[in-house]
Design an enzyme around this catalytic site. Structure first.
Site, PDB file in Angstrom:
ATOM      1  N   ASP A   1       6.592   2.949  -2.950  1.00 35.90           N
ATOM      2  CA  ASP A   1       5.444   2.040  -2.923  1.00 35.90           C
ATOM      3  C   ASP A   1       4.924   1.998  -1.488  1.00 35.90           C
ATOM      4  OD1 ASP A   1       3.648  -0.072  -2.968  1.00 35.90           O
ATOM      5  OD2 ASP A   1       4.885  -1.326  -4.270  1.00 35.90           O
ATOM      6  N   HIS A   2       3.710   2.475  -1.293  1.00 34.61           N
ATOM      7  CA  HIS A   2       3.174   2.571   0.071  1.00 34.61           C
ATOM      8  C   HIS A   2       2.900   1.202   0.679  1.00 34.61           C
ATOM      9  CE1 HIS A   2       1.996   5.065   3.294  1.00 34.61           C
ATOM     10  NE2 HIS A   2       1.586   6.099   2.569  1.00 34.61           N
ATOM     11  N   ARG A   3       2.995   0.150  -0.116  1.00 37.45           N
ATOM     12  CA  ARG A   3       2.782  -1.190   0.432  1.00 37.45           C
ATOM     13  C   ARG A   3       3.998  -1.685   1.195  1.00 37.45           C
ATOM     14  NH1 ARG A   3       1.265  -4.191  -5.077  1.00 37.45           N
ATOM     15  NH2 ARG A   3       3.138  -2.986  -5.635  1.00 37.45           N
TER      16      ARG A   3
END
Length: 502
Positions: free
Chosen positions: A472-474
């Site tokens: 998850d790039h968040r």
């Protein structure tokens, strides 16, 4: 005087709100013991047997096989008391509004009180008896009339449809007013001349889904020869019988049917080609919803690297050279993931979208993808960070066996914080999987295969695998994800690196 108690579909836990009825294990008029399983249901998590907390005579069933019931809906009613044998089967009478399994009602009925799935005594169920439907039902007095149930009970009808032993509908029976496919094809079984003669006793089948497949198509399981161990009837055996029935039916149809036109309402079933609609419900529907939610909510990215796994395989062979418990490869990979998550805790996390917060977990619960007859499931190895290689191997083996037999509890399929996906068992090198929502990362491991590799400055044949990390790039940037994956690859190539974290 017998009292009639209503048993409702219990709370199956883990936020589950409904269940699909797969197979009724009792019929109206049967005598059941306390904690005897009465129905097999399929939830979005697993297939489980539901035990009844009352002992007595079943007076009504609610819901058809293949249909769904919400949690809290009436499941069955049971007549309890000294003269319960005189209760008429299939009367449809239910107990008073307060006759639930909560509070004192269970104690009054001398039930176990174990109304959650997975609970109940281990003693074998009492021998089933059929009570003749002659005597009237005497329910306990009510001050007010009980509310009409939302689901109508199944009561015996006269004449009743013929059923083969074991729950399968007998050949020639009619389904929804029409002849069954097997009857229409002019056969009673697809097993052919070599079919075993009908015998008394239960029919051995590999799963209730196979029994249901035969029942829905009017096949008598007693006339099918199983190809499994000790005559066990497999799904392939039933499908072969159905294909034989279809072939005989097509032989009777005019050849002009093969060129029948398709209407605007949809495809017409013809001999040239059929269409099949598969309902997205139960485990299949839950997986579809989860995949859709993951892809729509999580901005994922994937990075990968090739790694020389030769030394890891050598280390595992040395561990298993002794007489102690064997160490599995997936257990070693899980131990490597635990070490990498300790160094990069950003990936042992989730995103609370409502609060707009990243939630990091102290404990590591590793889920792993397991392919079963019912589809893809993700059992969870809890507290992986507190386990050594032997403990991890034992837990992976136990959960895998439970997954294949359909015996996983809902709690064993939820709560993972990180997923390990060994898709190499399917013979593929790489993958970009969908994250197991709401997790933030998944490590994928491709097949380990001999390849030319530069080792210590010289070309050699080494056992190489491809590792991929979907994240998850968040929760992190590419540098953190790359650092995690590189650390995993270093441990695979040089297992001694793990000693720093042990």
């Amino acid at each position: 005087m017998a009292e009639v108690f209503e048993f409702k579909l219990p709370d199956l836990g883990e936020g589950l709100t409904e269940a699909q009825i797969v197979h009724w294990m009792v019929e109206v008029g049967d005598v059941v013991a306390v904690d005897q399983p009465v129905v097999e249901v399929e939830t979005a998590k697993a297939m489980v047997e539901v035990p009844c907390p009352y002992g007595g005579v079943v007076t009504a069933r609610f819901g058809e096989e293949g249909g769904s019931l919400p949690v809290g809906a009436p499941l069955i009613t049971v007549a309890v008391g000294a003269d319960a044998d005189g209760v008429a089967a299939g009367s449809g009478a239910s107990g008073a509004a307060g006759d639930t399994v909560n509070g004192t009602a269970v104690a009054d009925a001398e039930g176990s009180g174990n109304v959650l799935v997975g609970y109940g005594t281990s003693a074998p169920p009492a021998r089933r008896r059929r009570v003749p439907p002659s005597a009237p039902v005497r329910a306990r007095p009510q001050s007010q009339p009980a509310a009409q149930p939302a689901f109508q009970p199944q009561a015996p009808q006269d004449p009743a449809p013929r059923r083969a032993p074991g729950g399968a509908q007998a050949p020639g029976a009619r389904v929804n007013g029409t002849a069954s496919p097997a009857r229409a094809a002019g056969i009673t079984s697809g097993a052919g001349p070599g079919a075993a003669p009908a015998q008394d006793g239960p029919v051995p089948v590999i799963s209730p889904l196979v029994r249901r497949l035969a029942r829905d198509n009017g096949l008598d399981l007693r006339e099918i020869t199983g190809s499994g161990p000790e005559g066990l009837i497999l799904r392939a055996d039933v499908e072969y019988a159905l294909r034989a029935a279809a072939s005989r039916e097509q032989a009777r149809e005019p050849r002009a049917a093969a060129s029948a036109p398709r209407t605007a309402d949809g495809p017409v079933t013809t001999a040239a080609g059929d269409t099949t609609r598969i309902p997205l419900r139960g485990l299949l529907g839950a997986a579809a919803d989860k995949f859709t939610r993951s892809r729509s909510e999580i901005p994922d990215a994937t990075c990968w690297v090739d790694a020389d796994a030769t030394e890891l395989l050598n280390a595992r062979a040395a561990m298993n050279a002794g007489s102690g418990p064997k160490i599995s490869l997936i257990a070693l990979l899980a131990r490597i993931c635990v070490a990498a998550l300790a160094r990069f805790p950003e990936l042992n996390a989730t995103v609370d979208t409502a609060a707009r917060e990243i939630v990091r977990f102290e404990d590591v619960h590793i889920g792993f993808a397991a392919q079963t007859r019912r589809g893809l499931v993700v059992p969870v190895v809890r507290d992986a960070h507190r386990r050594n290689a032997e403990s991890l191997s034992a837990e992976f083996a136990r959960l895998t066996e439970s997954a294949r037999s359909g015996g996983l509890r809902p709690a064993e399929l939820t709560g993972s914080t990180f997923t390990l996906n060994n898709y190499g068992v399917f013979g593929v090198d790489g993958s970009t999987p969908i994250l197991n929502h709401p997790e933030a990362a998944m490590l994928g491991v491709g097949r380990i295969t001999p390849k030319p590799w530069v080792h210590q400055g010289e070309l050699a044949v080494r056992h190489v695998t491809q590792l991929s990390l979907t994240f998850d790039h968040r929760v992190c940037d590419g540098g953190t994800a790359g650092g995690f994956l590189r650390h995993v690859a270093d441990c695979v190539e040089q297992p001694a690196v793990l000693l720093r974290s042990l």
